[in-house]
Design a protein around this motif. Structure first.
Motif, mmCIF file in Angstrom:
data_model
loop_
_atom_site.group_PDB
_atom_site.id
_atom_site.type_symbol
_atom_site.label_atom_id
_atom_site.label_comp_id
_atom_site.label_asym_id
_atom_site.label_seq_id
_atom_site.Cartn_x
_atom_site.Cartn_y
_atom_site.Cartn_z
ATOM 1 N N LYS A 93 7.296 -4.290 -2.763
ATOM 2 C CA LYS A 93 7.488 -2.849 -2.967
ATOM 3 C C LYS A 93 7.807 -2.546 -4.427
ATOM 4 C CE LYS A 93 9.672 -1.785 1.397
ATOM 5 N NZ LYS A 93 10.829 -1.093 1.974
ATOM 6 N N ARG A 94 8.617 -3.417 -5.034
ATOM 7 C CA ARG A 94 8.969 -3.217 -6.436
ATOM 8 C C ARG A 94 7.745 -3.380 -7.337
ATOM 9 N NH1 ARG A 94 13.408 -6.756 -7.461
ATOM 10 N NH2 ARG A 94 14.365 -5.567 -5.799
ATOM 11 N N ARG A 95 6.820 -4.238 -6.948
ATOM 12 C CA ARG A 95 5.592 -4.449 -7.725
ATOM 13 C C ARG A 95 4.478 -3.475 -7.361
ATOM 14 N NH1 ARG A 95 3.575 -8.406 -10.722
ATOM 15 N NH2 ARG A 95 1.662 -8.292 -9.528
ATOM 16 N N ALA A 96 4.658 -2.672 -6.336
ATOM 17 C CA ALA A 96 3.604 -1.781 -5.851
ATOM 18 C C ALA A 96 3.063 -0.836 -6.928
ATOM 19 C CB ALA A 96 4.085 -0.990 -4.638
ATOM 20 N N ARG A 117 0.809 -1.216 0.000
ATOM 21 C CA ARG A 117 0.000 0.000 0.000
ATOM 22 C C ARG A 117 0.846 1.271 0.000
ATOM 23 N NH1 ARG A 117 -5.734 -0.342 -0.136
ATOM 24 N NH2 ARG A 117 -5.965 -2.531 -0.662
ATOM 25 N N ARG A 118 1.830 1.347 0.858
ATOM 26 C CA ARG A 118 2.699 2.524 0.929
ATOM 27 C C ARG A 118 4.138 2.086 1.156
ATOM 28 N NH1 ARG A 118 0.198 7.629 0.561
ATOM 29 N NH2 ARG A 118 2.375 8.214 0.393
ATOM 30 N N PRO A 119 4.844 1.751 0.098
ATOM 31 C CA PRO A 119 6.216 1.243 0.236
ATOM 32 C C PRO A 119 7.161 2.213 0.949
ATOM 33 C CG PRO A 119 5.456 1.042 -2.034
ATOM 34 C CD PRO A 119 4.408 1.794 -1.286
ATOM 35 N N ASP A 120 6.893 3.511 0.839
ATOM 36 C CA ASP A 120 7.782 4.483 1.472
ATOM 37 C C ASP A 120 7.640 4.509 2.989
ATOM 38 O OD1 ASP A 120 5.225 5.389 0.740
ATOM 39 O OD2 ASP A 120 5.793 7.485 0.956
ATOM 40 N N PHE A 121 6.595 3.903 3.538
ATOM 41 C CA PHE A 121 6.383 3.896 4.979
ATOM 42 C C PHE A 121 7.113 2.751 5.682
ATOM 43 C CE2 PHE A 121 1.931 6.040 4.639
ATOM 44 C CZ PHE A 121 2.547 7.221 4.248
ATOM 45 N N VAL A 122 7.589 1.765 4.944
ATOM 46 C CA VAL A 122 8.259 0.616 5.557
ATOM 47 C C VAL A 122 9.629 0.393 4.912
ATOM 48 C CG1 VAL A 122 6.294 -0.674 6.469
ATOM 49 C CG2 VAL A 122 6.861 -0.887 4.084
ATOM 50 N N PRO A 123 10.634 1.137 5.369
ATOM 51 C CA PRO A 123 11.980 0.894 4.831
ATOM 52 C C PRO A 123 12.478 -0.491 5.228
ATOM 53 C CG PRO A 123 12.027 2.570 6.577
ATOM 54 C CD PRO A 123 10.592 2.226 6.333
ATOM 55 N N ALA A 124 13.366 -1.012 4.428
ATOM 56 C CA ALA A 124 13.877 -2.371 4.651
ATOM 57 C C ALA A 124 14.508 -2.515 6.031
ATOM 58 C CB ALA A 124 14.884 -2.730 3.564
ATOM 59 N N LEU A 125 15.151 -1.482 6.517
ATOM 60 C CA LEU A 125 15.784 -1.554 7.830
ATOM 61 C C LEU A 125 14.740 -1.719 8.940
ATOM 62 C CD1 LEU A 125 18.459 -1.510 9.297
ATOM 63 C CD2 LEU A 125 18.282 0.971 9.428
ATOM 64 N N SER A 126 13.603 -1.048 8.816
ATOM 65 C CA SER A 126 12.529 -1.198 9.807
ATOM 66 C C SER A 126 11.955 -2.613 9.784
ATOM 67 C CB SER A 126 11.402 -0.203 9.547
ATOM 68 O OG SER A 126 11.840 1.107 9.738
ATOM 69 N N VAL A 127 11.733 -3.130 8.588
ATOM 70 C CA VAL A 127 11.205 -4.489 8.452
ATOM 71 C C VAL A 127 12.203 -5.485 9.033
ATOM 72 C CG1 VAL A 127 10.511 -6.278 6.816
ATOM 73 C CG2 VAL A 127 9.818 -3.909 6.441
ATOM 74 N N GLY A 163 10.726 -10.666 0.629
ATOM 75 C CA GLY A 163 9.346 -10.639 0.146
ATOM 76 C C GLY A 163 8.776 -9.222 0.124
ATOM 77 N N ALA A 164 9.051 -8.447 1.168
ATOM 78 C CA ALA A 164 8.545 -7.072 1.223
ATOM 79 C C ALA A 164 9.183 -6.216 0.133
ATOM 80 C CB ALA A 164 8.812 -6.466 2.601
#
Length: 179
Positions: free
Chosen positions: A94-97, A54-64, A89-90
């Motif tokens: 994000k790339r497919r978002a 939904r919002r890839p910019d809200f979940v950076p890879a480091l947070s995940v 997976g995330a």
């Protein structure tokens, strides 16, 4: 003007972290001390994938990575394995978002379900190769199916309470990132 958007972005990122910590808190509560007869869905994975689509910019890879590693440590899973698979997976979601932004919810749900299956099977295969003790296959499949089934509920709750929705094309800058 740019400061308020930057502040809003960090508040949304903090919201993801707070929700993740809340989910972990409830997973750690000793509510059922007997032998498990059913496996609850992995809400942290469903939440992470919902926010990634939904919002890839809200979940950076480091947070995940940090939240999933914390979950691995607190829930006594092999540290880093599920975290690495969920980050991969995330990032794929994000790339497919941008493609999923214009598609129906069913397409989004199927994409997320396929990533959940790949992550879960990858996790199980690696644990089998390393001869790590695992739960019964029935419980594992139950958790997999429950996680896929609960995804629409997670998306609905995130939409209702946090306004998490796919960005419109007008909300994106020239790089395709939410403004």
């Amino acid at each position: 003007m740019a400061d308020t958007r930057g502040f809003g972005l960090w508040m949304r990122r903090a919201s993801y972290l707070a929700l993740s910590l809340l989910i972990l808190f409830f997973q750690l509560l000793p509510l059922d001390t007997g032998t498990p007869r059913w496996a609850p869905p992995d809400l942290l994975v469903a939440l992470t994938f919902a926010w990634a689509v939904r919002r890839p910019d809200f979940v950076p890879a480091l947070s995940v990575a940090a939240m999933m590693l914390l979950a691995d440590l607190l829930l006594q899973r092999p540290p880093g394995l599920l975290a690495a698979l969920v980050v991969l997976g995330a990032e794929w979601l994000k790339r497919r978002a941008p493609e999923l932004r214009d598609d129906s919810f069913l397409t989004e749900w199927l994409s997320v379900a396929s990533v959940i299956v790949v992550v879960s099977l990858g996790y199980r295969v690696v644990l089998n190769l390393l001869a790590v003790a695992q739960p019964q296959l029935g419980l594992y499949l139950m958790q997999l199916l429950m996680t896929m089934a609960v995804y629409p509920v997670v998306v609905g709750i995130c939409y209702l309470f946090f306004g998490l929705q796919k960005p419109a094309a007008s909300d994106l800058d020239t790089r395709g990132i939410g403004a």
